[in-house]
Write a protein that holds these residues in place. Structure first.
Motif, mmCIF file in Angstrom:
data_model
loop_
_atom_site.group_PDB
_atom_site.id
_atom_site.type_symbol
_atom_site.label_atom_id
_atom_site.label_comp_id
_atom_site.label_asym_id
_atom_site.label_seq_id
_atom_site.Cartn_x
_atom_site.Cartn_y
_atom_site.Cartn_z
ATOM 1 N N HIS A 29 0.840 -1.201 0.000
ATOM 2 C CA HIS A 29 0.000 0.000 0.000
ATOM 3 C C HIS A 29 0.874 1.248 0.000
ATOM 4 O O HIS A 29 1.928 1.278 0.639
ATOM 5 N N HIS A 85 -8.661 -4.337 6.963
ATOM 6 C CA HIS A 85 -8.111 -4.224 8.321
ATOM 7 C C HIS A 85 -8.926 -4.984 9.357
ATOM 8 O O HIS A 85 -10.153 -4.974 9.320
ATOM 9 N N ASP A 105 0.007 -3.842 8.512
ATOM 10 C CA ASP A 105 -1.448 -3.770 8.639
ATOM 11 C C ASP A 105 -1.973 -5.190 8.804
ATOM 12 O O ASP A 105 -1.543 -6.094 8.083
HETATM 13 ZN ZN LIG Z 1 -2.407 -1.408 4.138
#
Ligand SMILES: [Zn+2]
Length: 461
Positions: free
Chosen positions: A63, A410, A189
């Motif tokens: 990301h 997430h 994450d």
């Molecule tokens: Zn991420």
């Protein structure tokens, strides 16, 4: 051993942490700040360390807010080794080139505006495509899940599946101190385990110090099946009204999970088979190819499907808009289409054009599937803004707005706590990558010593 914090501290973008030990400097992630204008300016500022002094960059995932300052780091002198999983490496390539492309376009647009106003100020992009290509030369070894890599004598790193996006990892750095080994785990994450396609997060059994994300530390997601039902409903009602469905999301990876859900919707007769789906991105490429190359990240059912030659992303009317002209042509599609474009937080990219053409139309719908940091256009819309500013114009928000957190990549609060609970031996936990209310809520539930560092803080461990 010294740990310092250089981004995503009491915020969710710009992830960057440094561990110094045994005469080596290791960065974990080097992400872009996204959101407000101030944050955008922060990207251009000097790093608060010397890029030339960094030996390794370990990347948790592809990301932009975790890898997006890598081209700047290389441009400013970093000559060390970047280590990532093979899927991350493949995705980072697309992500940073796409980001550079957008920044070059934006700089050209600004320069044009300045000239039109009679000013001759030129606007330099944060980095160019050439800078992005150069940073890719710094990639060295490829990490495999659960296989320790040696960085220096007495210093190792192991990547564990974080189940967040394709190739995502939590990274444990192991340091020998006399006859004992101390370890620092960077969560990256952490994924939401109920989603299709990817495996669930699998953290290591032990770590002495844990740095963990807290994006949804104060929230619980709806279940995936409820979220899917909500998604199908949003599409069906927008189509019944004669409108489009706009989904802000990067055209790689996250978009593929949605393609999978759309594919299932048609298979189960919950969505119209003639539905037109557009993936509007210069980087739009076949999802099948990219996923099929990375079986190590897939859940067993998806992996089996690929091995048997199946295509979980097949849609009868899927179109890729690679060229700007194709993207502009989409503005003429007034109804019956699902359009996915980046960026997910609407901070840039083609999505802004689709918002401009659909936000004011009562018949259309915008579906948010990812986290939106405060200050972003996405967050303003989610929080109920009646108007947003796009391309210097005030656009009224009249279409239906849906936020489907069950599709989030997430973990929610329950899953974050469960992830942390699986790690034994943890003496100290540092919360990063979260806005303050989320961090405080999570800290209240975590056992042991929990800290919320500020950017620029450094401490001896
Ligand atoms: Zn991420």
């Amino acid at each position: 051993m010294k740990l310092s914090f250089h981004g995503a501290d009491r915020g969710v973008t710009g992830s960057c942490h440094m561990l110094e030990c045994l005469n080596r400097r290791i960065l974990v992630d080097c992400g872009l700040f996204q959101g407000s204008r101030e944050l955008a300016e922060e990207n251009a500022e000097a790093f608060d360390f010397d890029p030339a002094g960094i030996d390794y960059v370990l990347l948790t995932h592809a990301h932009l807010d975790h890898c997006g300052r890598l081209p700047l780091l290389a441009k400013r002198g970093f000559r060390g080794e970047v280590i990532a999983t093979s899927a991350t490496r493949e995705l980072v390539r697309l992500v940073v080139i796409d980001a550079a492309h957008l920044q070059e376009e934006e700089a050209r647009r600004l320069a044009y505006h300045n000239r039109r106003r009679g000013q001759d100020e030129t606007a330099a992009p944060l980095y160019t495509i050439l800078d992005a290509l150069n940073c890719l030369d710094r990639f060295g070894r490829t990490a495999e899940y659960q296989q320790p890599l040696q960085l220096a004598p007495g210093l190792g790193a192991t990547f564990f599946d974080a189940g967040h996006i394709l190739g995502s990892a939590s990274i444990r750095i192991e340091v020998s101190e006399g006859d004992r080994v101390r370890s620092v785990l960077f969560s990256g994450d952490i994924g939401n385990a109920g989603r299709p396609l990817l495996r669930a997060p699998s953290p290591p059994a032990r770590a002495d110090i844990v740095l963990m994300e807290a994006t949804y530390g104060d929230r619980l997601h709806r279940s995936v099946s409820d979220s899917i039902a909500e998604f199908y409903d949003a599409i069906s009602s927008a189509f019944a009204r004669g409108g489009n469905v706009i989904i802000p999301t990067f055209a790689l990876e996250r978009a593929q999970e949605l393609l999978y859900v759309l594919h299932q919707g048609i298979e189960q007769s919950r969505l119209p088979p003639a539905m037109q789906v557009f993936l509007d991105s210069p980087m739009a490429i076949s999802a099948t190819e990219i996923f099929a190359r990375h079986e190590e990240c897939l859940d067993p059912a998806t992996a089996r499907l690929f091995r048997e030659g199946g295509d979980p992303f097949h849609l009868p009317n899927l179109h890729f808009a690679r060229e700007t002209a194709d993207s502009i042509a989409l503005n003429r599609v007034t109804g019956g289409a699902v359009i996915m474009a980046g960026s997910g937080m609407c901070t840039g990219g083609r999505i802004r054009h689709h918002l401009r053409h659909n936000l004011w139309r009562r018949e259309s719908a915008v579906v948010f599937v990812g986290f939106a940091a405060s200050g972003t256009i996405a967050r303003q819309i989610i929080d109920g803004a009646t108007h947003v500013r796009l391309f210097g114009e005030e656009i009224p928000v009249r279409c239906a707005i849906h936020t489907i957190n069950g599709f989030s990549a997430h973990a929610d609060q329950r899953e974050l706590l469960e992830w942390h609970g699986r790690i034994s031996g943890c003496e100290r936990t540092f919360l990063v990558h979260g806005e303050e209310p989320a961090m405080k809520a999570l800290a209240g539930h975590l056992k042991g010593w929990v800290e919320m560092p500020r950017s620029g803080e450094a401490l001896e461990l």
